[in-house]
Design a protein around this motif. Structure first.
Motif, PDB file in Angstrom:
ATOM      1  N   GLU A   1       0.875  -1.179   0.000  1.00 27.03           N
ATOM      2  CA  GLU A   1       0.000   0.000   0.000  1.00 27.03           C
ATOM      3  C   GLU A   1       0.904   1.218   0.000  1.00 27.03           C
ATOM      4  OE1 GLU A   1      -2.498  -0.268   3.452  1.00 27.03           O
ATOM      5  OE2 GLU A   1      -3.719  -1.857   2.594  1.00 27.03           O
ATOM      6  N   TYR A   2       0.339   2.370  -0.300  1.00 25.91           N
ATOM      7  CA  TYR A   2       1.125   3.597  -0.376  1.00 25.91           C
ATOM      8  C   TYR A   2       0.478   4.671   0.476  1.00 25.91           C
ATOM      9  CZ  TYR A   2       3.131   1.022  -4.214  1.00 25.91           C
ATOM     10  OH  TYR A   2       3.726   0.041  -4.972  1.00 25.91           O
ATOM     11  N   LYS A   3       1.311   5.461   1.148  1.00 25.53           N
ATOM     12  CA  LYS A   3       0.803   6.509   2.030  1.00 25.53           C
ATOM     13  C   LYS A   3       0.054   7.580   1.236  1.00 25.53           C
ATOM     14  CE  LYS A   3       2.149   9.638   5.701  1.00 25.53           C
ATOM     15  NZ  LYS A   3       3.214  10.101   6.581  1.00 25.53           N
TER      16      LYS A   3
ATOM     17  N   TYR B   1      19.910   7.850   0.227  1.00 26.75           N
ATOM     18  CA  TYR B   1      18.459   7.739   0.288  1.00 26.75           C
ATOM     19  C   TYR B   1      17.981   6.342   0.672  1.00 26.75           C
ATOM     20  CZ  TYR B   1      18.241  12.384  -1.606  1.00 26.75           C
ATOM     21  OH  TYR B   1      18.389  13.742  -1.774  1.00 26.75           O
ATOM     22  N   ARG B   2      16.797   6.305   1.316  1.00 22.08           N
ATOM     23  CA  ARG B   2      16.178   5.059   1.744  1.00 22.08           C
ATOM     24  C   ARG B   2      14.700   5.075   1.365  1.00 22.08           C
ATOM     25  NH1 ARG B   2      20.902   4.847   2.536  1.00 22.08           N
ATOM     26  NH2 ARG B   2      22.015   4.218   4.400  1.00 22.08           N
ATOM     27  N   LEU B   3      14.152   3.895   1.138  1.00 19.74           N
ATOM     28  CA  LEU B   3      12.720   3.722   0.956  1.00 19.74           C
ATOM     29  C   LEU B   3      12.181   3.280   2.308  1.00 19.74           C
ATOM     30  CD1 LEU B   3      10.340   3.614  -1.093  1.00 19.74           C
ATOM     31  CD2 LEU B   3      10.839   1.191  -1.322  1.00 19.74           C
ATOM     32  N   VAL B   4      11.329   4.089   2.903  1.00 20.53           N
ATOM     33  CA  VAL B   4      10.813   3.835   4.250  1.00 20.53           C
ATOM     34  C   VAL B   4       9.400   3.271   4.151  1.00 20.53           C
ATOM     35  CG1 VAL B   4      10.212   4.905   6.466  1.00 20.53           C
ATOM     36  CG2 VAL B   4      12.230   5.693   5.207  1.00 20.53           C
ATOM     37  N   PHE B   5       9.140   2.222   4.948  1.00 22.98           N
ATOM     38  CA  PHE B   5       7.806   1.626   4.968  1.00 22.98           C
ATOM     39  C   PHE B   5       7.455   1.122   6.358  1.00 22.98           C
ATOM     40  CE2 PHE B   5      10.718  -1.765   3.885  1.00 22.98           C
ATOM     41  CZ  PHE B   5      10.251  -2.884   4.550  1.00 22.98           C
ATOM     42  N   GLU B   6       6.175   0.890   6.571  1.00 21.11           N
ATOM     43  CA  GLU B   6       5.650   0.367   7.834  1.00 21.11           C
ATOM     44  C   GLU B   6       5.012  -0.984   7.567  1.00 21.11           C
ATOM     45  OE1 GLU B   6       4.242   4.686   9.580  1.00 21.11           O
ATOM     46  OE2 GLU B   6       2.850   3.514   8.361  1.00 21.11           O
ATOM     47  N   LYS B   7       5.071  -1.836   8.553  1.00 24.39           N
ATOM     48  CA  LYS B   7       4.433  -3.150   8.443  1.00 24.39           C
ATOM     49  C   LYS B   7       3.016  -3.036   8.969  1.00 24.39           C
ATOM     50  CE  LYS B   7       5.510  -6.471  11.393  1.00 24.39           C
ATOM     51  NZ  LYS B   7       6.189  -7.572  12.071  1.00 24.39           N
ATOM     52  N   LYS B   8       2.064  -3.568   8.205  1.00 25.54           N
ATOM     53  CA  LYS B   8       0.669  -3.587   8.633  1.00 25.54           C
ATOM     54  C   LYS B   8       0.210  -5.037   8.666  1.00 25.54           C
ATOM     55  CE  LYS B   8      -2.243  -0.567   6.955  1.00 25.54           C
ATOM     56  NZ  LYS B   8      -3.033   0.192   5.976  1.00 25.54           N
ATOM     57  N   GLY B   9      -0.557  -5.384   9.668  1.00 23.98           N
ATOM     58  CA  GLY B   9      -1.133  -6.721   9.748  1.00 23.98           C
ATOM     59  C   GLY B   9      -0.213  -7.742  10.377  1.00 23.98           C
ATOM     60  N   LYS B  10      -0.806  -8.770  10.936  1.00 23.92           N
ATOM     61  CA  LYS B  10      -0.057  -9.852  11.579  1.00 23.92           C
ATOM     62  C   LYS B  10      -0.044 -11.092  10.691  1.00 23.92           C
ATOM     63  CE  LYS B  10       0.462  -7.866  15.699  1.00 23.92           C
ATOM     64  NZ  LYS B  10       1.527  -6.928  15.743  1.00 23.92           N
TER      65      LYS B  10
ATOM     66  N   ILE C   1      -1.425 -11.624   7.398  1.00 22.32           N
ATOM     67  CA  ILE C   1      -0.993 -11.253   6.056  1.00 22.32           C
ATOM     68  C   ILE C   1      -0.313  -9.902   6.184  1.00 22.32           C
ATOM     69  CG2 ILE C   1      -1.727 -10.622   3.738  1.00 22.32           C
ATOM     70  CD1 ILE C   1      -4.146 -12.462   4.160  1.00 22.32           C
ATOM     71  N   GLN C   2       0.972  -9.866   5.886  1.00 19.42           N
ATOM     72  CA  GLN C   2       1.692  -8.612   6.037  1.00 19.42           C
ATOM     73  C   GLN C   2       1.517  -7.733   4.815  1.00 19.42           C
ATOM     74  OE1 GLN C   2       5.694  -8.789   7.368  1.00 19.42           O
ATOM     75  NE2 GLN C   2       5.218 -10.165   9.040  1.00 19.42           N
ATOM     76  N   ILE C   3       1.377  -6.454   5.093  1.00 19.04           N
ATOM     77  CA  ILE C   3       1.256  -5.448   4.047  1.00 19.04           C
ATOM     78  C   ILE C   3       2.325  -4.399   4.310  1.00 19.04           C
ATOM     79  CG2 ILE C   3      -0.218  -3.677   3.023  1.00 19.04           C
ATOM     80  CD1 ILE C   3      -2.627  -5.324   4.089  1.00 19.04           C
ATOM     81  N   ALA C   4       3.101  -4.072   3.303  1.00 16.36           N
ATOM     82  CA  ALA C   4       4.094  -3.011   3.428  1.00 16.36           C
ATOM     83  C   ALA C   4       3.437  -1.711   2.996  1.00 16.36           C
ATOM     84  CB  ALA C   4       5.306  -3.306   2.559  1.00 16.36           C
ATOM     85  N   ASN C   5       3.361  -0.753   3.913  1.00 21.32           N
ATOM     86  CA  ASN C   5       2.799   0.564   3.617  1.00 21.32           C
ATOM     87  C   ASN C   5       3.968   1.497   3.313  1.00 21.32           C
ATOM     88  OD1 ASN C   5       0.873   2.633   3.419  1.00 21.32           O
ATOM     89  ND2 ASN C   5       1.234   3.238   5.530  1.00 21.32           N
ATOM     90  N   ILE C   6       4.197   1.802   2.043  1.00 20.71           N
ATOM     91  CA  ILE C   6       5.322   2.631   1.630  1.00 20.71           C
ATOM     92  C   ILE C   6       5.056   4.070   2.065  1.00 20.71           C
ATOM     93  CG2 ILE C   6       6.749   3.398  -0.294  1.00 20.71           C
ATOM     94  CD1 ILE C   6       6.816   0.328   0.169  1.00 20.71           C
ATOM     95  N   VAL C   7       6.000   4.627   2.837  1.00 20.24           N
ATOM     96  CA  VAL C   7       5.809   5.941   3.417  1.00 20.24           C
ATOM     97  C   VAL C   7       6.490   7.028   2.581  1.00 20.24           C
ATOM     98  CG1 VAL C   7       6.221   7.372   5.456  1.00 20.24           C
ATOM     99  CG2 VAL C   7       5.583   4.981   5.721  1.00 20.24           C
ATOM    100  N   GLU C   8       7.806   6.868   2.299  1.00 22.04           N
ATOM    101  CA  GLU C   8       8.503   7.927   1.596  1.00 22.04           C
ATOM    102  C   GLU C   8       9.873   7.481   1.108  1.00 22.04           C
ATOM    103  OE1 GLU C   8       9.417  11.205   4.289  1.00 22.04           O
ATOM    104  OE2 GLU C   8       9.743   9.788   5.909  1.00 22.04           O
ATOM    105  N   VAL C   9      10.437   8.276   0.201  1.00 21.07           N
ATOM    106  CA  VAL C   9      11.828   8.160  -0.209  1.00 21.07           C
ATOM    107  C   VAL C   9      12.508   9.339   0.462  1.00 21.07           C
ATOM    108  CG1 VAL C   9      13.440   8.364  -2.135  1.00 21.07           C
ATOM    109  CG2 VAL C   9      11.306   7.081  -2.417  1.00 21.07           C
TER     110      VAL C   9
ATOM    111  N   LYS D   1       0.769  10.197  -4.727  1.00 24.73           N
ATOM    112  CA  LYS D   1       2.030  10.633  -5.331  1.00 24.73           C
ATOM    113  C   LYS D   1       3.106   9.562  -5.143  1.00 24.73           C
ATOM    114  CE  LYS D   1       5.200  14.544  -5.369  1.00 24.73           C
ATOM    115  NZ  LYS D   1       5.502  15.841  -4.789  1.00 24.73           N
ATOM    116  N   MET D   2       3.182   8.996  -3.931  1.00 30.94           N
ATOM    117  CA  MET D   2       4.159   7.939  -3.652  1.00 30.94           C
ATOM    118  C   MET D   2       3.854   6.698  -4.486  1.00 30.94           C
ATOM    119  SD  MET D   2       6.775   7.594  -1.463  1.00 30.94           S
ATOM    120  CE  MET D   2       7.726   7.027  -2.826  1.00 30.94           C
ATOM    121  N   GLU D   3       2.574   6.389  -4.648  1.00 28.58           N
ATOM    122  CA  GLU D   3       2.172   5.245  -5.468  1.00 28.58           C
ATOM    123  C   GLU D   3       2.601   5.438  -6.917  1.00 28.58           C
ATOM    124  OE1 GLU D   3      -1.726   2.488  -6.505  1.00 28.58           O
ATOM    125  OE2 GLU D   3      -2.014   4.345  -5.377  1.00 28.58           O
TER     126      GLU D   3
END
Length: 98
Positions: free
Chosen positions: A4-6, A75-84, A86-94, A9-11
């Motif tokens: 998923e994307y925050k 630079y880094r691609l930052v993301f958060e883990k969602k769910g236990k 089924i994991q979903i990576a929520n892309i936050v920012e570059v 624009k990030m998507e």
């Protein structure tokens, strides 16, 4: 993993190579899309950390509960883990958070 994307624009940057190239240049666009493919292919964030995929690592401090993978230094691609289950990576920012 699912992604998923925050923001929309990030998507766009992460799913459209020409948009990523316009915003960050060709080398960075290639890395962003490589990392997105690696995240999609991984079964879990823990797997990415364990096998060092993209030098994936957990962040600390005000970025607690976030993870990062390397792009073009610094630079880094930052993301958060969602769910236990089924994991979903929520892309936050570059970002260069150093």
């Amino acid at each position: 993993m699912q992604i998923e994307y925050k923001t929309k624009k990030m998507e766009k940057i992460c799913t459209n190579f020409s948009e990523a190239t316009k915003k960050h240049g060709c080398e960075m666009a290639e890395k962003i899309h490589q990392r997105i493919d690696e995240i999609k292919a991984a079964l879990s964030v823990e797997m990415m950390v364990q096998f060092g995929i993209g030098r994936c690592h957990r962040l600390e401090g005000d970025r607690k509960n976030q993870y990062a993978v390397d792009l073009v230094h610094p630079y880094r691609l930052v993301f958060e883990k969602k769910g236990k289950e089924i994991q979903i990576a929520n892309i936050v920012e570059v970002v260069d958070y150093h």
